[in-house]
Design an enzyme around this catalytic site. Structure first.
Site, PDB file in Angstrom:
ATOM      1  N   LYS A   1       0.674  -1.324   0.062  1.00  0.00           N
ATOM      2  CA  LYS A   1      -0.021   0.057  -0.047  1.00  0.00           C
ATOM      3  C   LYS A   1       0.863   1.373  -0.056  1.00  0.00           C
ATOM      4  CE  LYS A   1      -3.658   2.033   2.938  1.00  0.00           C
ATOM      5  NZ  LYS A   1      -4.494   1.700   4.274  1.00  0.00           N
TER       6      LYS A   1
ATOM      7  N   SER B   1      -9.311   2.407   3.719  1.00  0.00           N
ATOM      8  CA  SER B   1      -8.283   3.035   2.864  1.00  0.00           C
ATOM      9  C   SER B   1      -7.405   2.130   2.000  1.00  0.00           C
ATOM     10  CB  SER B   1      -7.318   4.091   3.477  1.00  0.00           C
ATOM     11  OG  SER B   1      -6.403   3.332   4.553  1.00  0.00           O
TER      12      SER B   1
ATOM     13  N   SER C   1      -9.485   0.096   7.856  1.00  0.00           N
ATOM     14  CA  SER C   1      -8.943   0.395   6.644  1.00  0.00           C
ATOM     15  C   SER C   1      -8.383  -1.027   6.019  1.00  0.00           C
ATOM     16  CB  SER C   1      -7.526   1.473   6.957  1.00  0.00           C
ATOM     17  OG  SER C   1      -8.215   2.616   6.799  1.00  0.00           O
TER      18      SER C   1
END
Length: 478
Positions: free
Chosen positions: A85, A160, A184
């Site tokens: 990520k 996220s 997230s």
């Protein structure tokens, strides 16, 4: 790319490649049936095919720079394609935090956590998209645009860690990195029909120095399609040395024989009932657990102040962003503005500046009260079963960063009303794709007391075997 392509001595279809999880890929590499380069070529081809998802933040060069050490050749997941990520630094890739503010920023060093990924032997082929600084539950940014859900056009992949969830759900990668400060990792897993596990806080190797505000809530792990991949990744990245906060779990390989006491929690932290379709899937999941011989009982709504927890969480986020903004102000010669930061981030910083000097103490008290209330559930239960999110997957734009701070916080409270408490209380929590509504995934969440990661993984194995979850409908596939 549904036709055949050659991997090693086998000619396979794209769907066959997608059928391998990370543990199987690692086995094929060890046995000499495939090479890491062949797996990487296949993954890159699928990344190109699914560029419509907008899930890749940056591609790693096919030939890494000379100063980037290669993956561990003998690691437990050697040769498996992977992505990190964009909130984590990785040598050879931009480190943008999903924000124009850090466009072009890079690191040349491995954090302790990144080093564990490298030493596991994983091939990092790129970085995945995130909402700006991981603040929102939908991955829609000014830097990269919208990350879509493989299940349906126009539906959010969540956030996220939306890019990682989308790539895994689409079968491009068997698993991908994510992090979780309030859901997230688990929220996008729920919206895309894959597995999202948040281990006990501080069990994984930390990513780097703790940031003020949200720092202590953040836990690193991966999003995967199978429970065994999540278990294998935890074993490869958890702390095992003198700095281990909890006794290492090791590799959990399957279900346990012990029958558990499972408490079913329906109401959100705000005291609201979930969407009727989500409530229906929660009851089906509870019935599944009962059919497996577990003792399933309903739990009363938590005796917590949802508004206080929400204010504390977003106040912590505001504090984190204020520190970030202050750190770059000398470089810019001014505070960052709309050219660098999205509207929600700017509004959050502005709101945070209005909070009083006792805000840290108020937040700590709210988190402590919430933790005590949640941990009381484990006085009579081994596991808490709840939805992961309170509504079915939402459309793109529902949590867009330009929707306004008050609207976004209210919508987040309504949808993401279960997962933040696990970061506050340090409890391990996992979203499993056990439900569906109107052809879209509905994730169910299981949680255990701090340190009981092995118990949670064993239950997840059992549920996966009892009710195998479907794969996302990729082009030419299911």
């Amino acid at each position: 790319m549904n036709g055949a392509f050659t991997i090693g001595r086998m000619s396979i279809s794209a769907d066959e490649y997608r059928s391998w999880d990370a543990v199987e890929m690692a086995r094929l590499v060890r046995s000499g049936q495939v090479t890491p380069a062949e797996l990487a070529d296949a993954a890159r081809a699928l990344m190109a095919e699914r560029s419509d998802l907008g899930a890749v933040a940056a591609h790693a060069p096919a030939t890494p720079p000379a100063d980037v050490p290669p993956p561990g050749p003998a690691g437990p997941l050697a040769g498996v394609p992977f992505a990190v990520k964009e909130l984590i630094g990785w040598p050879g890739l931009p480190w943008t935090f999903g924000s124009r503010l850090f466009a072009g920023h890079r690191t040349e060093e491995y954090s302790p956590y990144a080093a564990r990924i490298r030493d596991a032997g994983l091939q990092v082929l790129g970085s995945t998209t995130s909402s700006e600084f991981g603040l929102l539950g939908s991955t829609e940014t000014a830097l990269h645009g919208v990350t879509g859900n493989p299940w349906r056009v126009g539906v959010s992949a969540g956030g996220s860690s939306g890019g990682s969830a989308a790539l895994v759900a689409a079968g491009v990668l068997p698993m991908a990195h994510g992090d979780d400060a309030g859901g997230s990792l688990r929220v996008p897993a729920a919206l895309t029909g894959v597995v999202g596990f948040k281990p006990t806080n501080q069990r994984p190797t930390p990513v780097g120095p703790e940031m003020p505000g949200l720092g202590r809530l953040v836990v690193e792990h991966c999003i995967s399609r199978t429970v065994r991949d999540s278990a294998a990744f935890l074993a490869a990245t958890e702390r095992t040395g003198a700095d281990a906060v909890h006794p290492p779990v090791g590799v959990v390989r399957g279900p346990a024989r012990d029958r558990l006491r499972i408490a079913v929690l329906g109401a959100t932290l705000m005291g609201a009932a979930p969407h009727p379709a989500v409530a229906r899937e929660l009851r089906r999941a509870a019935d599944l657990c009962a059919s497996l011989g577990h003792d399933v009982v309903d739990a009363a709504p938590l005796d917590v102040s949802g508004p206080a927890l929400s204010r504390g969480f977003f106040g912590a986020a505001a504090q984190t962003m204020a520190v970030v903004a202050a750190s770059v102000t000398p470089l810019l010669g001014r505070p960052p503005g709309p050219e660098e930061l999205e509207p929600f981030t700017l509004e959050l910083i502005e709101w945070g500046a209005t909070l009083g000097p006792d805000e840290d103490a108020v937040r700590a008290a709210a988190f402590a009260d919430g933790t005590r209330a949640y941990l009381r559930l484990f006085e009579r239960a081994d596991v808490v079963l709840s939805p992961t999110v309170a509504r079915p997957p939402w459309p793109v734009g529902h949590l867009s960063p330009d929707a306004g701070r008050e609207v976004l916080i209210r919508r987040t409270e309504e949808a993401v009303g279960y997962t933040p408490i696990h970061n506050m209380s340090s409890c391990p929590g996992m979203s499993l794709p056990l439900g569906q509504d109107d052809g879209l995934p509905v994730g169910m969440h299981i949680a255990a007391r701090p340190g009981a990661d092995a118990l949670l993984l064993a239950l997840a194995y059992e549920l996966e075997q009892a009710a195998p979850w479907p794969a996302a409908p990729w082009p030419g596939g299911a």
